[in-house]
Design a protein around this motif. Structure first.
Motif, PDB file in Angstrom:
ATOM      1  N   ALA A  47       0.825  -1.209   0.000  1.00 31.84           N
ATOM      2  CA  ALA A  47       0.000   0.000   0.000  1.00 31.84           C
ATOM      3  C   ALA A  47       0.857   1.256   0.000  1.00 31.84           C
ATOM      4  N   SER A  53     -10.359   3.713   5.243  1.00 30.09           N
ATOM      5  CA  SER A  53      -9.934   2.456   4.627  1.00 30.09           C
ATOM      6  C   SER A  53     -11.039   1.862   3.766  1.00 30.09           C
ATOM      7  N   TRP A  61     -10.421   0.969  -0.021  1.00 30.10           N
ATOM      8  CA  TRP A  61     -10.529  -0.407  -0.515  1.00 30.10           C
ATOM      9  C   TRP A  61     -11.602  -0.494  -1.596  1.00 30.10           C
ATOM     10  N   LEU A  83     -12.927  -7.363  -2.775  1.00 29.82           N
ATOM     11  CA  LEU A  83     -11.992  -7.216  -1.664  1.00 29.82           C
ATOM     12  C   LEU A  83     -12.665  -7.222  -0.297  1.00 29.82           C
ATOM     13  N   TYR A  84     -13.960  -6.921  -0.238  1.00 27.11           N
ATOM     14  CA  TYR A  84     -14.615  -6.727   1.053  1.00 27.11           C
ATOM     15  C   TYR A  84     -16.011  -7.315   1.021  1.00 27.11           C
ATOM     16  N   MET A 126     -12.168  -8.390   5.041  1.00 30.46           N
ATOM     17  CA  MET A 126     -11.368  -8.186   3.841  1.00 30.46           C
ATOM     18  C   MET A 126     -10.902  -9.546   3.343  1.00 30.46           C
ATOM     19  N   CYS A 178      -6.734  -8.697  -1.660  1.00 32.35           N
ATOM     20  CA  CYS A 178      -6.260  -7.333  -1.397  1.00 32.35           C
ATOM     21  C   CYS A 178      -4.799  -7.180  -1.821  1.00 32.35           C
ATOM     22  N   LYS A 205      -6.526  -4.134   8.253  1.00 32.23           N
ATOM     23  CA  LYS A 205      -7.748  -3.439   7.838  1.00 32.23           C
ATOM     24  C   LYS A 205      -7.483  -2.035   7.330  1.00 32.23           C
ATOM     25  N   ILE A 242      -4.227   0.145   3.819  1.00 34.37           N
ATOM     26  CA  ILE A 242      -4.275   1.054   2.674  1.00 34.37           C
ATOM     27  C   ILE A 242      -4.193   2.512   3.126  1.00 34.37           C
TER      28      ILE A 242
END
Length: 373
Positions: free
Chosen positions: A17, A68, A72, A83-84, A146, A151, A341, A344
């Protein structure tokens, strides 16, 4: 003007990230990863990580998580990856634990739709759980999990699209400031220099910053996966991500038919270069927790045990700071098992330190000086 040259040491979520944010700002970035991205010994590997706003009175973390989720989501749209998954987050605690009620109040102040659930309401809504002696229970529908490996893949993909490079199988022996730059010595003796070096080496931080004697210890942790459980009880939409007293946590069955349950209690110190086997006593402790709190899962088949490590700081808060020996080296450490979490966002913050730009969040609480004050 030539682009800033940056080396990032460590290809976990925080390193990727950071590199991605730097490349997005126009820097020339190379990630050096001693193994491979997402390798089985990495703190960032695996199927899932929780994303939750529940941080007691520490509103900065709640706000970081909110950002975040937005970042994301942006990354998911850009890469086309999932991703989530929103599952909601259930917390079992006590009115006097200093965390659960304070977390509820913090989340409400931040505009989150969190509820305090009476025990009987919790057991009707989530019949998998036995509340027992817990006196403070919260449910926040915003939050969930996540998909960790996805990710990492998405960050790697966007980093490369922005011109960044990832070099795997490159072991770093030492990092030190060199004037106002940074210098990296590889295990084979090769020396590399860059305008900035960002160290996000996780449990291996002492291998590359030996002289600093950072107050970080690598601890052994493991997670359990259970199979053969009913989807109508433990599948998505039925079973939330949960936290019990910050001792145990778990995830619904998703992508596999496995229920993930683990202890967040700190394990023994380990050498990150020496693999360890699963601990049957820890598996037994997880089953004992399940018998008391989630009895329908207590005797489920153990499908597997996954080992990982924490890079643990004394206060379990992050370290985001400039090397005391010079601004050419930036340190990201102490992620303490809860850093994925908002990786990023910490990437954004570490990039700001490297670029000398104002950070989006105040960093005073993440400085190294707090350990010597």
């Amino acid at each position: 003007m030539a682009a800033m040259r940056v080396l990032v040491i460590g290809g976990g979520v925080n390193g990727l990230a950071t590199a991605d944010a730097l490349a997005g700002a126009g820097a020339q970035v190379t990630v050096l990863e001693r193994h491979t991205v997402g390798h089985a010994w990495a703190s960032s590997h695996g199927l899932s990580r929780a994303i939750r706003h529940e941080y007691g009175p520490q509103a900065i973390y709640t706000r970081m998580v909110a950002r975040s989720l937005r970042l994301w989501a942006d990354l998911a749209r850009e890469t086309g990856r999932h991703l989530y998954t929103e599952t909601g987050v259930l917390t079992l605690g006590y009115t006097d634990d200093g965390q659960t009620v304070a977390g509820y109040e913090t989340m409400r102040a931040e505009g989150l739709p969190v509820d305090l659930l009476p025990p009987d309401v919790c057991e009707r809504r989530f019949p998998q759980f036995r509340v027992g002696a817990h006196t403070a229970i919260t449910y926040n529908p915003v939050g969930g999990m996540m998909h960790a490996s996805e990710c990492l893949a998405a960050l790697s993909e966007r980093l490369r699209a922005r011109g960044g490079e990832i070099r795997e199988g490159v072991a770093v022996a030492h990092v030190d400031p060199h004037g106002d730059h940074g210098r990296v010595t590889l295990a084979d003796g090769t020396t590399l220099e860059a305008d900035r070096v960002v160290v996000t080496a996780g449990p291996w931080v002492h291998d590359v910053l030996q002289e600093l004697a950072l107050p970080i210890r690598a601890t052994r942790q493991q997670v359990c996966y259970f199979a053969g459980l009913a989807p109508e009880l433990f599948g998505l939409g039925r079973f939330p991500v949960f936290l019990s007293e910050m001792h145990y946590y778990g995830f619904p069955m998703a992508r596999t038919n496995w229920l993930k349950i683990a202890s967040h209690m700190i394990g023994a110190n380990v050498d990150p270069n020496m693999p360890y086997l699963p601990d049957e006593a820890e598996v037994a402790a997880v089953r004992a927790f399940l018998r008391e709190t989630i009895p329908a899962a207590a005797e489920a088949e153990l499908a597997g045990v996954d080992c990982c490590m924490y890079d643990l700081s004394p206060d379990e808060d992050l370290i985001l700071d400039v090397h005391p020996g010079g601004a050419g080296v930036i340190i990201g450490s102490g992620f303490s098992g809860h850093g994925f979490k908002f990786g990023i966002v910490t990437g954004e913050l570490l990039a700001s330190l490297a670029l000398g730009t104002p950070p989006r969040f105040p960093l005073a609480g993440f400085r190294l000086a707090r350990f010597t004050a």
